[in-house]
Design an enzyme around this catalytic site. Sequence first.
Site, PDB file in Angstrom:
ATOM      1  N   LYS A  91       0.832  -1.216   0.000  1.00 26.58           N
ATOM      2  CA  LYS A  91       0.000   0.000   0.000  1.00 26.58           C
ATOM      3  C   LYS A  91       0.860   1.258   0.000  1.00 26.58           C
ATOM      4  CE  LYS A  91      -4.125  -1.608   2.481  1.00 26.58           C
ATOM      5  NZ  LYS A  91      -4.757  -1.572   3.810  1.00 26.58           N
ATOM      6  N   TYR A 145       7.368  -5.748  -1.898  1.00 29.33           N
ATOM      7  CA  TYR A 145       8.269  -4.622  -2.182  1.00 29.33           C
ATOM      8  C   TYR A 145       8.513  -4.494  -3.685  1.00 29.33           C
ATOM      9  CZ  TYR A 145      12.335  -1.549  -1.690  1.00 29.33           C
ATOM     10  OH  TYR A 145      13.211  -0.493  -1.778  1.00 29.33           O
TER      11      TYR A 145
END
Length: 316
Positions: A91, A145
């Site tokens: 997010k 990531y």
Amino acid sequence: MRKRILVTGGAGFLGSHLIDRLVARGDDVVCIDNLQTGSLQNISHVRDQIAFVEHDIIQPLPELGEFHEIFNLACPASPVHYQVDPIHTFKTSVFGVLNLLELAKKQNCKILQASTSEVYGDPFVHPQPESYWGNVNPIGVRSCYDEGKRGAETLLFDYARMYGVTIKVARIFNTYGPRMDSKDGRVVSNFIVQSLRKKPLTVYGSGEQSRSFCYVEDLIEGFLLLMDTPKVVQGPVNLGNPYEFTMLELAQKVNMHTGNHVPLKFEALPQDDPKQRKPVIEEAQRLLNWIPSVLLDEGLQRTVDYFKNNLSIKSE
Ligand code: UDP
């Protein structure tokens, strides 16, 4: 001209070094950080010269006035930290960047994104030029990531195409230096801390995997040149040091610089750990006339000195 600049993730390792340079050249800096991995200690020496706002960029941004430039460095970057809450990490890259792009669009200001060599995943092409699309596992433990940062790049280029936002995308390769977090699990900080404490150096896998390590000051210089260049930057730009070392070579160098010749302890290789990584930096050279100047030995010595002065050697 004195610029008003927003630095997100400004209390982190890279962010705090960037803020030092901006303050030194007289810019008006607003730092946003949620202090998830950053620390107020990193910016304590400039605290009265900047504005600090504790905020998570995945939430709508508070009203902070007009900016000339945004540097987005907000995201945990070490595997140990970004895997604690992978959904939040994802997010941060996607919702966070969206919030900042909306601000850049509204205010017609430039935005620089701290992207990463992780977008190349475990690369089949070596060394990695910007034109390589990468080899990334979309469902592994590093994906939050890697795919988050890839998604962020997608958003940046779509905002540039759709709305004409001026974007700069720096793909950062492994960077080290003073103010690295001693507990974030990075190989440089781990080895230095272990060597100073006379504990065995934890080498993951065979230690034959490679990385190319860039000293923090070189990287920040690249950021500033990239943001400031009046040239049209068509795509992402690799920023990293092209000298490649194995983890075994790094371990040897760290022991040499601490003067403590501690043994190695071999441990399991983490999942999806890239086998090799080295940037092609011709684009940064061509566009920015940028090339790293600090050799690994020099940078390691400065980093060892920093940890000697800032670490409780006896603890743990
Ligand atoms: N690594 C290691 N020992 C450690 C920490 C990391 O051998 O104590 C290895 C890790 O497996 C990887 C390399 O060092 O192959 C770089 O790891 P780091 O987390 O610093 O960066 P990244 O994996 O993001 O390149």
